[in-house]
Design an enzyme around this catalytic site. Structure first.
Site, PDB file in Angstrom:
ATOM      1  N   SER A 226      14.264 -17.602 -14.661  1.00 14.64           N
ATOM      2  CA  SER A 226      14.172 -18.861 -13.900  1.00 14.64           C
ATOM      3  C   SER A 226      15.063 -18.748 -12.678  1.00 14.64           C
ATOM      4  O   SER A 226      16.233 -18.389 -12.800  1.00 14.64           O
ATOM      5  CB  SER A 226      14.656 -20.032 -14.749  1.00 14.64           C
ATOM      6  OG  SER A 226      13.845 -20.135 -15.884  1.00 14.64           O
TER       7      SER A 226
ATOM      8  N   GLU B  48      19.901 -20.171 -10.227  1.00 14.08           N
ATOM      9  CA  GLU B  48      20.527 -19.712 -11.474  1.00 14.08           C
ATOM     10  C   GLU B  48      21.115 -18.309 -11.321  1.00 14.08           C
ATOM     11  O   GLU B  48      22.235 -18.064 -11.777  1.00 14.08           O
ATOM     12  CB  GLU B  48      19.485 -19.759 -12.604  1.00 14.08           C
ATOM     13  CG  GLU B  48      20.084 -19.418 -13.951  1.00 14.08           C
ATOM     14  CD  GLU B  48      19.041 -19.388 -15.057  1.00 14.08           C
ATOM     15  OE1 GLU B  48      18.385 -20.414 -15.293  1.00 14.08           O
ATOM     16  OE2 GLU B  48      18.894 -18.317 -15.680  1.00 14.08           O
TER      17      GLU B  48
ATOM     18  N   ARG C 108      23.805 -23.825 -18.903  1.00 11.53           N
ATOM     19  CA  ARG C 108      23.831 -22.650 -18.019  1.00 11.53           C
ATOM     20  C   ARG C 108      25.168 -22.478 -17.298  1.00 11.53           C
ATOM     21  O   ARG C 108      25.217 -22.044 -16.145  1.00 11.53           O
ATOM     22  CB  ARG C 108      22.715 -22.698 -16.961  1.00 11.53           C
ATOM     23  CG  ARG C 108      21.333 -22.588 -17.488  1.00 11.53           C
ATOM     24  CD  ARG C 108      21.084 -21.276 -18.238  1.00 11.53           C
ATOM     25  NE  ARG C 108      19.843 -21.396 -18.949  1.00 11.53           N
ATOM     26  CZ  ARG C 108      19.743 -21.980 -20.148  1.00 11.53           C
ATOM     27  NH1 ARG C 108      20.818 -22.409 -20.791  1.00 11.53           N
ATOM     28  NH2 ARG C 108      18.574 -22.087 -20.719  1.00 11.53           N
TER      29      ARG C 108
HETATM   30  C1  LIG Z   1      12.306 -11.868 -17.245  1.00 10.58           C
HETATM   31  C2  LIG Z   1      13.612 -12.596 -17.398  1.00 10.58           C
HETATM   32  C3  LIG Z   1      13.731 -13.627 -18.325  1.00 10.58           C
HETATM   33  C4  LIG Z   1      14.947 -14.305 -18.484  1.00 10.58           C
HETATM   34  N1  LIG Z   1      15.036 -15.316 -19.392  1.00 10.58           N
HETATM   35  C5  LIG Z   1      16.210 -15.979 -19.551  1.00 10.58           C
HETATM   36  C6  LIG Z   1      16.308 -17.035 -20.513  1.00 10.58           C
HETATM   37  O1  LIG Z   1      15.369 -17.345 -21.225  1.00 10.58           O
HETATM   38  N2  LIG Z   1      17.489 -17.684 -20.622  1.00 10.58           N
HETATM   39  C7  LIG Z   1      18.574 -17.354 -19.865  1.00 10.58           C
HETATM   40  O2  LIG Z   1      19.628 -17.993 -20.016  1.00 10.58           O
HETATM   41  N3  LIG Z   1      18.510 -16.343 -18.963  1.00 10.58           N
HETATM   42  C8  LIG Z   1      17.360 -15.656 -18.788  1.00 10.58           C
HETATM   43  N4  LIG Z   1      17.271 -14.647 -17.875  1.00 10.58           N
HETATM   44  C9  LIG Z   1      18.447 -14.305 -17.056  1.00 10.58           C
HETATM   45  C10 LIG Z   1      19.256 -13.104 -17.600  1.00 10.58           C
HETATM   46  O3  LIG Z   1      18.489 -12.288 -18.413  1.00 10.58           O
HETATM   47  C11 LIG Z   1      20.476 -13.541 -18.405  1.00 10.58           C
HETATM   48  O4  LIG Z   1      21.297 -14.373 -17.614  1.00 10.58           O
HETATM   49  C12 LIG Z   1      21.297 -12.346 -18.895  1.00 10.58           C
HETATM   50  O5  LIG Z   1      22.334 -12.775 -19.744  1.00 10.58           O
HETATM   51  C13 LIG Z   1      21.905 -11.527 -17.757  1.00 10.58           C
HETATM   52  O6  LIG Z   1      22.416 -10.341 -18.329  1.00 10.58           O
HETATM   53  P1  LIG Z   1      22.656  -9.045 -17.470  1.00 10.58           P
HETATM   54  O7  LIG Z   1      23.396  -8.075 -18.333  1.00 10.58           O
HETATM   55  O8  LIG Z   1      21.392  -8.558 -16.870  1.00 10.58           O
HETATM   56  O9  LIG Z   1      23.628  -9.613 -16.338  1.00 10.58           O
HETATM   57  P2  LIG Z   1      23.749  -9.157 -14.788  1.00 10.58           P
HETATM   58  O10 LIG Z   1      22.536  -9.615 -14.051  1.00 10.58           O
HETATM   59  O11 LIG Z   1      24.068  -7.713 -14.737  1.00 10.58           O
HETATM   60  O12 LIG Z   1      24.996 -10.010 -14.343  1.00 10.58           O
HETATM   61  C14 LIG Z   1      24.898 -11.420 -14.209  1.00 10.58           C
HETATM   62  C15 LIG Z   1      26.286 -11.976 -13.870  1.00 10.58           C
HETATM   63  O13 LIG Z   1      27.160 -11.772 -14.964  1.00 10.58           O
HETATM   64  C16 LIG Z   1      28.260 -10.966 -14.574  1.00 10.58           C
HETATM   65  N5  LIG Z   1      28.549 -10.048 -15.686  1.00 10.58           N
HETATM   66  C17 LIG Z   1      27.685  -9.210 -16.309  1.00 10.58           C
HETATM   67  N6  LIG Z   1      28.313  -8.576 -17.314  1.00 10.58           N
HETATM   68  C18 LIG Z   1      29.594  -9.021 -17.315  1.00 10.58           C
HETATM   69  C19 LIG Z   1      30.744  -8.737 -18.105  1.00 10.58           C
HETATM   70  N7  LIG Z   1      30.727  -7.856 -19.108  1.00 10.58           N
HETATM   71  N8  LIG Z   1      31.890  -9.382 -17.805  1.00 10.58           N
HETATM   72  C20 LIG Z   1      31.964 -10.274 -16.777  1.00 10.58           C
HETATM   73  N9  LIG Z   1      30.911 -10.576 -15.999  1.00 10.58           N
HETATM   74  C21 LIG Z   1      29.739  -9.955 -16.276  1.00 10.58           C
HETATM   75  C22 LIG Z   1      27.817 -10.222 -13.331  1.00 10.58           C
HETATM   76  O14 LIG Z   1      28.923  -9.859 -12.522  1.00 10.58           O
HETATM   77  C23 LIG Z   1      26.944 -11.278 -12.686  1.00 10.58           C
HETATM   78  O15 LIG Z   1      27.741 -12.211 -12.003  1.00 10.58           O
HETATM   79  C24 LIG Z   1      16.063 -13.938 -17.689  1.00 10.58           C
HETATM   80  C25 LIG Z   1      15.937 -12.888 -16.765  1.00 10.58           C
HETATM   81  C26 LIG Z   1      14.728 -12.225 -16.621  1.00 10.58           C
HETATM   82  C27 LIG Z   1      14.606 -11.104 -15.645  1.00 10.58           C
END
Ligand SMILES: Cc1cc2nc3c(=O)[nH]c(=O)nc-3n(C[C@H](O)[C@H](O)[C@H](O)COP(=O)(O)OP(=O)(O)OC[C@H]3O[C@@H](n4cnc5c(N)ncnc54)[C@H](O)[C@@H]3O)c2cc1C
Length: 346
Positions: free
Chosen positions: A237, A334, A160
């Site tokens: 998580s 996380e 992570r």
């Molecule tokens: C129901 C649920 C289940 C999930 N299951 C998992 C799982 O199984 N495994 C897991 O690892 N995660 C899981 N997650 C967490 C999440 O989905 C992941 O971390 C996902 O990759 C976040 O993507 P996002 O586009 O929503 O990021 P955001 O929430 O929009 O951003 C997260 C972070 O990344 C940064 N960021 C986003 N895009 C960029 C970019 N292009 N360049 C630079 N920085 C950027 C943002 O500034 C922020 O700091 C889960 C979340 C939910 C709600």
């Protein structure tokens, strides 16, 4: 713009300014312009891994909506090189890979959010991580004001985490995956998934079956977004599994799940620690029914409807303190905390 409307936890106050960008040039320009104006920047993907303060974000939120997947090359020796724009929804990429018989992402089915965020915390689930298939990524380096490419070995991937976690320096523009070619999955490394598929751990199954099984398992745990299911109004998580010294792990007794990691330390189950510290599924703080632990998964903090960021932080702090008191283990959140001056005491 209320950030609550752009995040899966559905909390968070206003952004001073919101810019939506659908080309790479606009993404770079928007970040460059905000940097030039010395304005704080939040690059936002699907909002599924952030907890935004009720006060909101005092700067520019750049919402990434760039799209496009390009098959750069495909041959049996080198596999498929697939370049994906940061704004592509992650699960669409997994679905495309499975359908196209490109192997290596299938166990990452059903994870919300966009592709550009996946390297940030090295997204992982059911025995796979994006680091396992990621060949390189292109970023905009805000410090140098230049486009910069990172190859896999330079990304600092760990559990992570990566070079890109905890810094706002790099904006991910696109990610290139190198995937094997075939109909069967990569060896299944996660016992629960192997059981569901009826195969031995470390063996393969048709990729379509792996994807379907992962989606089923995830749905049962509230880990696939569903507007109608408030157990999915979460950031996934909320705490990472802590990695501790072997002595501390040994002191927890036989019942504690543990996995050795490469450096001699031991990974513990955050869900087990939370449960043992008195917070079972569905737990809430007395008198507050709005923020709770998911009824389907001990590790997810959820907004039952009408919760504030402060409600969620209060619950997270209570859980963290209970685990620290009982086991001496400090849980680490996380999701990325946005707009909290002091890291929200977490
Ligand atoms: C129901 C649920 C289940 C999930 N299951 C998992 C799982 O199984 N495994 C897991 O690892 N995660 C899981 N997650 C967490 C999440 O989905 C992941 O971390 C996902 O990759 C976040 O993507 P996002 O586009 O929503 O990021 P955001 O929430 O929009 O951003 C997260 C972070 O990344 C940064 N960021 C986003 N895009 C960029 C970019 N292009 N360049 C630079 N920085 C950027 C943002 O500034 C922020 O700091 C889960 C979340 C939910 C709600």
């Amino acid at each position: 713009v209320r950030l609550a409307d752009l995040t899966t936890l559905r909390v968070g106050g206003p952004a001073r300014r919101l810019v939506e960008v659908d080309t790479e040039a606009d993404l770079v320009d928007a970040v460059r312009a905000a940097d030039a104006a010395q304005e704080p920047v939040l690059v936002l993907g699907g909002g599924s891994n952030v907890l935004v303060a009720d006060e909101g974000f005092p700067g520019t939120v750049v919402r990434v909506r760039t799209r496009g997947t390009t098959l750069e090359s495909r041959d049996l020796c080198g596999g498929a090189f697939l370049r994906v724009a940061a704004g592509e929804p992650w699960d669409d990429v997994v679905a495309l890979a499975v359908e196209s018989e490109w192997v290596g992402l299938e166990a990452l089915s059903g994870i919300p959010g966009l592709t550009g965020a996946t390297p940030i915390q090295n997204v992982g689930a059911y025995g796979q991580e994006v680091a396992g298939s990621l060949a390189r990524l292109r970023t905009f380096d805000r410090e140098r004001g230049q486009i910069r490419t990172f190859f896999h070995a330079d990304c600092g991937f760990g559990y992570r985490t990566s070079t890109f976690k905890g810094t706002e320096r790099f904006v991910v523009l696109d990610v290139t995956f190198q995937l094997l070619i075939g109909r069967m999955s990569a060896p299944v490394r996660y016992a629960e998934l192997a059981d569901r598929l009826g195969i031995a751990l470390g063996t393969r199954a048709p990729m379509t079956d792996v994807r379907a099984a992962v989606l089923d398992l995830r749905r049962a745990k509230g880990m696939v977004l569903d507007d109608a299911d408030r157990d999915t109004w979460s950031a996934g998580s909320f705490f990472t599994n802590p990695i501790v010294d072997a002595d501390l792990a040994a002191g927890l007794g036989d019942g504690a799940p543990r996995w050795p990691v490469a450096d001699g330390r031991v990974k513990l189950s955050a869900a087990w620690l939370i449960q043992q510290a008195g917070f079972g599924r569905g737990s809430q703080l007395p008198g507050d029914g709005r923020a709770a632990l998911s009824g389907k998964h001990t590790l997810a903090l959820v907004n039952r409807g009408g919760a504030t960021a402060a409600d969620l932080v209060a619950l997270a702090r209570a859980i963290r303190e209970a685990v620290l008191d009982r086991y001496g283990v400090a849980l680490v959140p996380e999701p990325v905390l946005v707009g909290f001056a002091d890291g929200a005491g977490l």
